[in-house]
Design a protein around this motif. Structure first.
Motif, mmCIF file in Angstrom:
data_model
loop_
_atom_site.group_PDB
_atom_site.id
_atom_site.type_symbol
_atom_site.label_atom_id
_atom_site.label_comp_id
_atom_site.label_asym_id
_atom_site.label_seq_id
_atom_site.Cartn_x
_atom_site.Cartn_y
_atom_site.Cartn_z
ATOM 1 N N ARG B 70 15.341 -13.336 -22.132
ATOM 2 C CA ARG B 70 15.634 -11.931 -22.435
ATOM 3 C C ARG B 70 14.352 -11.160 -22.716
ATOM 4 O O ARG B 70 14.166 -10.037 -22.273
ATOM 5 N N TYR B 71 13.441 -11.806 -23.468
ATOM 6 C CA TYR B 71 12.255 -11.067 -23.894
ATOM 7 C C TYR B 71 11.032 -11.319 -23.010
ATOM 8 O O TYR B 71 10.105 -10.534 -22.992
ATOM 9 N N GLU B 72 11.020 -12.468 -22.351
ATOM 10 C CA GLU B 72 9.844 -12.798 -21.549
ATOM 11 C C GLU B 72 10.272 -13.012 -20.117
ATOM 12 O O GLU B 72 10.797 -14.056 -19.769
ATOM 13 N N GLN B 73 10.045 -11.982 -19.297
ATOM 14 C CA GLN B 73 10.457 -12.109 -17.907
ATOM 15 C C GLN B 73 9.252 -11.968 -17.006
ATOM 16 O O GLN B 73 8.383 -11.142 -17.259
ATOM 17 N N PHE B 74 9.253 -12.812 -15.954
ATOM 18 C CA PHE B 74 8.207 -12.630 -14.956
ATOM 19 C C PHE B 74 8.425 -11.292 -14.275
ATOM 20 O O PHE B 74 9.552 -10.908 -13.961
ATOM 21 N N ASP B 75 7.340 -10.583 -14.098
ATOM 22 C CA ASP B 75 7.437 -9.329 -13.361
ATOM 23 C C ASP B 75 6.180 -9.205 -12.516
ATOM 24 O O ASP B 75 5.073 -9.248 -13.051
ATOM 25 N N PRO B 76 6.345 -9.086 -11.196
ATOM 26 C CA PRO B 76 5.145 -8.984 -10.349
ATOM 27 C C PRO B 76 4.340 -7.721 -10.648
ATOM 28 O O PRO B 76 3.216 -7.581 -10.189
ATOM 29 N N VAL B 77 4.935 -6.823 -11.463
ATOM 30 C CA VAL B 77 4.285 -5.545 -11.685
ATOM 31 C C VAL B 77 2.892 -5.699 -12.307
ATOM 32 O O VAL B 77 1.989 -4.923 -12.027
ATOM 33 N N TYR B 78 2.697 -6.769 -13.099
ATOM 34 C CA TYR B 78 1.395 -6.922 -13.752
ATOM 35 C C TYR B 78 0.307 -7.217 -12.725
ATOM 36 O O TYR B 78 -0.804 -6.700 -12.806
ATOM 37 N N LEU B 79 0.671 -8.070 -11.755
ATOM 38 C CA LEU B 79 -0.299 -8.365 -10.703
ATOM 39 C C LEU B 79 -0.507 -7.142 -9.812
ATOM 40 O O LEU B 79 -1.620 -6.874 -9.357
ATOM 41 N N ILE B 80 0.595 -6.399 -9.603
ATOM 42 C CA ILE B 80 0.468 -5.193 -8.775
ATOM 43 C C ILE B 80 -0.465 -4.196 -9.459
ATOM 44 O O ILE B 80 -1.365 -3.625 -8.829
ATOM 45 N N VAL B 81 -0.266 -4.021 -10.781
ATOM 46 C CA VAL B 81 -1.137 -3.100 -11.519
ATOM 47 C C VAL B 81 -2.579 -3.600 -11.468
ATOM 48 O O VAL B 81 -3.515 -2.821 -11.296
ATOM 49 N N PHE B 82 -2.740 -4.918 -11.582
ATOM 50 C CA PHE B 82 -4.089 -5.474 -11.524
ATOM 51 C C PHE B 82 -4.739 -5.163 -10.177
ATOM 52 O O PHE B 82 -5.875 -4.680 -10.117
ATOM 53 N N LEU B 83 -3.977 -5.391 -9.084
ATOM 54 C CA LEU B 83 -4.538 -5.125 -7.757
ATOM 55 C C LEU B 83 -4.824 -3.635 -7.573
ATOM 56 O O LEU B 83 -5.840 -3.251 -6.981
ATOM 57 N N ARG B 84 -3.928 -2.814 -8.118
ATOM 58 C CA ARG B 84 -4.138 -1.364 -8.014
ATOM 59 C C ARG B 84 -5.416 -0.980 -8.768
ATOM 60 O O ARG B 84 -6.200 -0.153 -8.308
ATOM 61 N N SER B 85 -5.631 -1.629 -9.918
ATOM 62 C CA SER B 85 -6.854 -1.357 -10.691
ATOM 63 C C SER B 85 -8.085 -1.777 -9.911
ATOM 64 O O SER B 85 -9.104 -1.090 -9.919
ATOM 65 N N VAL B 86 -7.962 -2.933 -9.233
ATOM 66 C CA VAL B 86 -9.093 -3.403 -8.422
ATOM 67 C C VAL B 86 -9.406 -2.365 -7.344
ATOM 68 O O VAL B 86 -10.562 -2.009 -7.111
ATOM 69 N N LYS B 87 -8.334 -1.836 -6.732
ATOM 70 C CA LYS B 87 -8.536 -0.848 -5.667
ATOM 71 C C LYS B 87 -9.208 0.415 -6.210
ATOM 72 O O LYS B 87 -10.177 0.911 -5.629
ATOM 73 N N LEU B 88 -8.718 0.890 -7.356
ATOM 74 C CA LEU B 88 -9.313 2.098 -7.936
ATOM 75 C C LEU B 88 -10.757 1.844 -8.362
ATOM 76 O O LEU B 88 -11.634 2.689 -8.172
ATOM 77 N N ALA B 89 -10.996 0.658 -8.922
ATOM 78 C CA ALA B 89 -12.354 0.342 -9.367
ATOM 79 C C ALA B 89 -13.295 0.259 -8.161
ATOM 80 O O ALA B 89 -14.427 0.748 -8.214
ATOM 81 N N LEU B 90 -12.797 -0.327 -7.065
ATOM 82 C CA LEU B 90 -13.631 -0.420 -5.864
ATOM 83 C C LEU B 90 -13.921 0.969 -5.297
ATOM 84 O O LEU B 90 -15.042 1.261 -4.876
ATOM 85 N N THR B 91 -12.891 1.821 -5.296
ATOM 86 C CA THR B 91 -13.102 3.182 -4.799
ATOM 87 C C THR B 91 -14.157 3.889 -5.661
ATOM 88 O O THR B 91 -15.021 4.603 -5.151
ATOM 89 N N THR B 92 -14.061 3.662 -6.972
ATOM 90 C CA THR B 92 -15.047 4.251 -7.883
ATOM 91 C C THR B 92 -16.446 3.762 -7.543
ATOM 92 O O THR B 92 -17.402 4.543 -7.494
ATOM 93 N N VAL B 93 -16.546 2.453 -7.286
ATOM 94 C CA VAL B 93 -17.850 1.876 -6.954
ATOM 95 C C VAL B 93 -18.397 2.542 -5.691
ATOM 96 O O VAL B 93 -19.557 2.970 -5.651
ATOM 97 N N ILE B 94 -17.548 2.672 -4.683
ATOM 98 C CA ILE B 94 -18.017 3.227 -3.408
ATOM 99 C C ILE B 94 -18.430 4.686 -3.583
ATOM 100 O O ILE B 94 -19.505 5.092 -3.123
ATOM 101 N N LEU B 95 -17.612 5.456 -4.306
ATOM 102 C CA LEU B 95 -17.948 6.867 -4.506
ATOM 103 C C LEU B 95 -19.265 7.007 -5.278
ATOM 104 O O LEU B 95 -20.149 7.775 -4.876
ATOM 105 N N SER B 96 -19.425 6.232 -6.343
ATOM 106 C CA SER B 96 -20.652 6.392 -7.126
ATOM 107 C C SER B 96 -21.858 5.891 -6.328
ATOM 108 O O SER B 96 -22.958 6.429 -6.437
ATOM 109 N N LEU B 97 -21.630 4.882 -5.489
ATOM 110 C CA LEU B 97 -22.719 4.390 -4.646
ATOM 111 C C LEU B 97 -23.169 5.468 -3.655
ATOM 112 O O LEU B 97 -24.364 5.704 -3.475
ATOM 113 N N PHE B 98 -22.183 6.156 -3.052
ATOM 114 C CA PHE B 98 -22.528 7.185 -2.071
ATOM 115 C C PHE B 98 -23.267 8.354 -2.719
ATOM 116 O O PHE B 98 -24.061 9.020 -2.071
#
Lengths: 345, 307, 368
Positions: B70-98
């Motif tokens: 009831r209280y502890e359920q697997f949810d792929p959302v955490y990995l999805i958020v993690f991947l989304r963060s990776v994507k945003l962080a990479l975009t940030t890296v590319i923009l600041s690099l340019f």
């Protein structure tokens, strides 16, 4: 979880108010309060009368405060937990008895505000202030609104709206619209409440506490906010308006509690007694524009506040306001739904 | 006993004396908190924050897939958020690099006085509170803000751009915040670049593009990678920018972690999410160390042996 | 002459930070033949490096033109010119192996892999680095790096190889060895080398022709021996080799024959065209032409003086003499086997003779 402030949120800001009078040998008093949640004039008046220097630190959520106090040796004397956190802290043995309920001036306090289940006779804490959570909107964009349904209709019409970045307040809107309790721990009810938010998510611009400046500028048409919005309504009467939605709303109440490990216990109790005085409670309301449980104080506050239906609503509206209680383990249901709401795009 | 009498012994003692304070500092302020995080991530959450000292694997179970209660359920959302963060962080890296790469070349060609001035300008934002600077960006990006007013005034757009509370705003905000971290390592490696190598390349018949690809890029690669990692790591865990400029509609892993500690009262789960970020960062740091070792070799190589 | 490089009237000025201008090249014209080894010689700031960089394409001329193998390249960017440069500090690519360094120009030109590999191998062999291809630049000594730089610049078969003081970072022994190797290499590859140096000895050793530059102008252009024996002006005489310049005045002219009188009152007959009565000239005497003892010929010059300083320079002694008339005079003396010391100790009275045939007349002042 909620922010009880009347001006701009800045949880990181921590500042100390040093009383105007010269420092004295009477000692000091350390308050740990929500940001901008007490009129500095109250502290000045206390120092002038007693010679006690008052220091003020601020926090942004009950949990932040609890974590700090649980870590020990905080050095604070008085904290301002919400009612449900008052219960939690009592259970955890973090509060000191003050017998404030036995003080002759406690007769000033409306008994319905002695809400904490763990402290029915006010042996520990003094009810401090209360208010409701409704909607503030820009009148140049939308003429008239009075319900949660209006808020979501406005959003559906293409205008921007902002909801609070708070799981229980925001899912609470869903509960109110579904007619379920904001303290429900029934999984289906919680999911149904969250579904209301999910259904309107595409039209919600943001979850944020910092919406007032955007509503004033017209970048956002309306925002879910606290009764303290009345301060800005007063400053911009042609632009802003605040209402308690007709379906009902949530209310909050904070109590003033002395910590078990308070270094200045006597001064702390003295401050609680000081705050029982109607003129002091009224002084606070004058600046904070929120509700006080102090009955004689209500006669002393400016009439435009006392007569403001959104600050001191009629009993039938008051009866529709729900207050949060602590959910224990079941808080996780709300966190789960909240995460799901915030991750869907 | 005998060691202290000799030169060698004294050197060892001096080294010991020099290395002890930083070791203790790192131990106390880095390893101990990290250790606490690791331990907490395997404990049961306390009802009102804190932890209950029982071994508990469901914190990771929620993220990785075996929790189901009831209280502890697997949810792929955490990995999805993690991947989304990776994507945003990479975009940030590319923009600041340019932004930073040409700027580094531009500033490295200036006179010393102007160079110092510009380097000072780049560190100037640190003197102002981050939250205040981010609210300034809200004023710039909102529909009635400076950017939209300017673009509409110039007739470039007729409707205000929807920038506020979007991924774009978060990336702009993070790039803005982390540009100094990108710029400084980049500048260090661009400034070190021997212009005679660029001339040599042109002399040997390479076009500008070939010179860039074959000489300038590989020679400044350590700075590019260093800056990218130093920007990527704090971007990945950032929660202030997405909450102010993303209006919490852009959720990053840092916001999830903050939420666990400051409102969900689930420190162990917050720690487990933190370990996920930590693991990603560790992998990156290992890559970084390998590249820095290579750079050391480059640095030695540019010193021509006299005679 | 089959000219591979033709420079006409090259002019280039720089702005200085305080608002003035420096003329780096002031109407320089030069032709270099196929297979020729030409050295640009001069003190720092004379314009030699600017001239070299104008040929390679790193400097844009303000006036004048440059042709390479008959084609105008004056405004062509560096990477399109069929010349390659060996840089002062080699400018080898530290991130590439030796073979990749050498292959660089072939790779950017898109030469196929087999061909590249073969030519790189040949070049490494030519410079004596066969088998070193996979090593890193860091693993090489200065001399070996020098050879890699040479191989890298020659592999694409440039029409001209430009060398910008390539030996200045080497110690003296290695430098002399490399001078000979460079000369040999140039003969082997058979292309024109344009070599920049401020070291006149190096220039004299290696060059077919030397261009002496000063103040952005060519002071003299000629074979090493010409420059040394027949400098056209005071600057060249002073810059190339050691020398004594004696002030003299022409007293009588008879066709190309003339009589000059020195400050000391000595007279001598000289041969030089275009002289005029009463003209002031300088007479150049190289130290090695000075002999010890009294003159045997009436036209020889004779100086008496006292040795002031002695420098042992290997086989010879360079002796500084203060003459009785107060002038400084330099002479290179080779002592005979039985008398190594007596003539060359400071304070010794000495009598010196300059044969008339050793006098070279300089009519022009320093040209700047």
């Amino acid at each position: 979880m909620d922010i009880r402030k009347s001006t701009k949120h800045c949880a990181t800001s921590a500042f100390a108010i040093f009383a105007a009078s010269a420092a004295s040998a009477e000692g000091e008093l350390n308050l740990y309060n929500w940001g901008d949640y007490i009129n500095p004039a109250v502290l000045t008046a206390f120092t002038e009368e007693t010679g006690i220097d008052v220091n003020l630190d601020t926090y942004g959520s009950n949990e932040e405060m609890l974590a700090r106090i649980q870590a020990g040796a905080s050095g604070y004397d008085i904290v301002f937990p919400s009612v449900h956190m008052h219960d939690v802290m009592h259970t955890l043995g973090l509060l000191a008895p003050t017998n404030i309920g036995q003080h002759p001036d406690f007769a000033n306090i409306d008994p319905q505000f002695v809400r904490a289940e763990t402290d029915p006779d006010a042996e520990y804490c003094l009810p401090y202030a209360w208010g409701n959570v409704g909607v503030v909107y820009n009148r140049t964009i939308v003429e008239n609104m009075d319900s949660w349904a209006d808020l979501f209709d406005l959003a559906a019409s293409g205008e921007r709206i902002i909801l609070l970045d708070d799981s229980r307040e925001t899912i609470g809107i869903g509960h109110i619209m579904n007619g379920t309790s904001v303290n429900s721990t029934d999984e289906a009810e919680v999911v149904a409440a969250a579904d209301i938010i999910r259904a309107n998510l595409a039209n919600v611009s943001a979850f944020s506490y910092d919406s007032i400046p955007l509503v004033i500028s017209g970048d956002v048409a309306a925002a879910h906010w606290y009764v303290g919005a009345n301060i800005f309504v007063q400053q911009n009467p042609d632009v802003l308006a605040y209402y308690i939605p007709s379906e009902g709303a949530t209310m909050y109440q904070e109590d003033m509690c002395v910590l078990a490990d308070a270094p200045n216990m006597e001064n702390a109790v003295q401050f609680l007694e000081f705050y029982l005085r109607p003129e002091i409670a009224a002084l606070n309301v004058e600046q904070q524009m929120n509700g006080t449980p102090n009955i004689p104080a209500q006669a002393l506050i400016p009439s435009e506040i006392a007569n403001n239906q959104t600050i001191y609503p009629d009993d039938d509206v008051l009866g529709q306001l729900q207050i949060f209680v602590d959910l224990g383990q079941d808080l996780r249901l709300y966190n789960r739904e909240w995460t799901s709401i915030r991750t869907s795009q | 006993m005998s060691g202290l009498e000799t030169n060698e012994g004294r050197k060892k003692l001096a080294l010991f004396g020099l290395l002890t304070p930083p070791t203790i500092f790192l131990g106390v302020f880095f390893l101990v908190p990290l250790g606490i995080m690791v331990v907490y991530s395997f404990l049961e959450p306390g009802l009102y924050g804190g932890v209950v000292w029982n071994f508990y694997d469901l914190n990771y179970g929620r993220i990785l897939g075996w929790a189901d209660s009831r209280y502890e359920q697997f949810d792929p959302v955490y990995l999805i958020v993690f991947l989304r963060s990776v994507k945003l962080a990479l975009t940030t890296v590319i923009l600041s690099l340019f932004i930073c790469y040409p700027a580094a070349f531009w500033i490295s060609r200036m006179s010393d006085a102007r160079k110092s001035f510009f380097l000072f300008l780049i560190t100037l934002p640190f003197f102002v509170s981050l939250v205040v600077r981010l609210f300034a960006w809200v004023l710039i990006l909102r529909p009635t803000g400076f950017l939209n007013q300017g673009l509409m005034g110039a007739g470039i757009i007729s409707e205000p751009l929807e920038l506020m509370f979007t991924n774009t705003a978060v990336v702009i905000g993070m790039a803005y915040v982390f540009i100094p971290f990108m710029f400084l390592p980049l500048y260090a490696s661009v400034e070190k670049l021997d212009m005679s190598l660029v001339e040599a390349s042109a002399d040997l018949g390479a076009t500008r593009l070939q010179t860039f690809r074959r000489v300038i890029l590989p020679m400044t690669l350590p700075g590019i990678i260093g800056g990218s990692i130093i920007v990527f790591i704090p971007s990945l865990g950032n929660f202030i920018v997405p909450s102010v400029l993303g209006g919490s509609r852009v959720l990053m892993i840092g916001n999830l972690i903050e939420q666990q500690f400051l409102s969900a009262r689930n420190w162990p789960f917050g720690s487990a999410l933190g370990m996920l970020v930590m693991a990603a960062v560790l992998v990156l740091l290992m890559v970084y160390v390998r590249i820095m070792t290579k750079e050391e070799e480059y640095a030695n190589a540019t010193k021509v042996k006299e005679g | 002459m089959n000219s591979i490089l033709g420079i006409k009237d090259a002019t280039k000025r720089y702005k200085t930070p305080d608002g003035g201008t420096i003329t780096a090249l002031n109407g320089v014209s030069l032709d270099v033949a196929q297979n020729e080894f030409v050295t640009l010689l001069g003190p720092s700031g004379c314009g030699k490096t600017t001239l070299l960089r104008s040929i390679s394409g790193f400097e844009d001329l303000e006036g004048g033109s440059i042709e390479i193998d008959g084609a105008a390249v004056t405004h062509l960017p560096a990477h399109k010119r069929p010349v390659n440069t060996v840089f002062q500090r080699y400018a080898l690519f530290p991130h590439l192996t030796i073979a990749r360094n050498v292959a660089f120009s072939l790779e950017v030109a898109g030469t196929d892999k087999e061909d590249t590999k073969r030519r790189v191998g040949e070049m490494l062999e030519l410079v004596g680095l066969a088998g070193y291809g996979d090593r890193k630049i860091t693993q090489l000594s200065g001399g070996q790096q020098q050879r890699v730089a040479l191989a890298r610049s020659l592999v694409a078969r440039p029409k001209i190889l430009l060398l910008d003081e390539p030996l200045s970072a080497l110690d003296k022994n290695l430098r002399q060895k490399m001078q000979q190797e460079l000369k040999t290499l140039q003969e082997e590859v058979g292309i024109a080398f344009v070599f920049v140096t401020h070291d006149q000895e190096e220039a004299l050793t290696m060059s077919d022709r030397i261009v002496v530059l000063s103040g952005g102008k060519i002071q003299q252009l000629g074979a090493p021996e010409d420059l040394y024996r027949r400098p056209e002006n005071e600057f060249v005489a002073g810059f190339v080799g050691e020398g004594n310049l004696l002030d003299a005045k022409i007293t009588s002219v008879d066709g190309t024959r003339a009589t000059a009188v020195l400050n000391s009152g000595q007279r001598t007959g000289i041969t030089h065209s275009g002289l005029a009565q009463n003209q002031a000239v300088k007479l150049l005497v190289r130290p090695e032409d000075v002999e010890v003892g009294a003159p045997s010929n009436a036209d020889d010059l004779h100086f008496k003086g006292r040795v002031s300083q002695v420098f042992f320079v290997g086989t010879d002694y360079l002796v500084h003499v203060t003459t009785d008339s107060g002038a400084e005079f330099k002479a290179t003396l080779r002592p005979s086997a039985h008398n190594r010391t007596s003539l060359a100790s400071p304070g010794t009275e000495i009598s010196l003779t300059v044969p008339q045939s050793a006098l070279h007349v300089i009519t022009e002042e320093k040209v700047v």
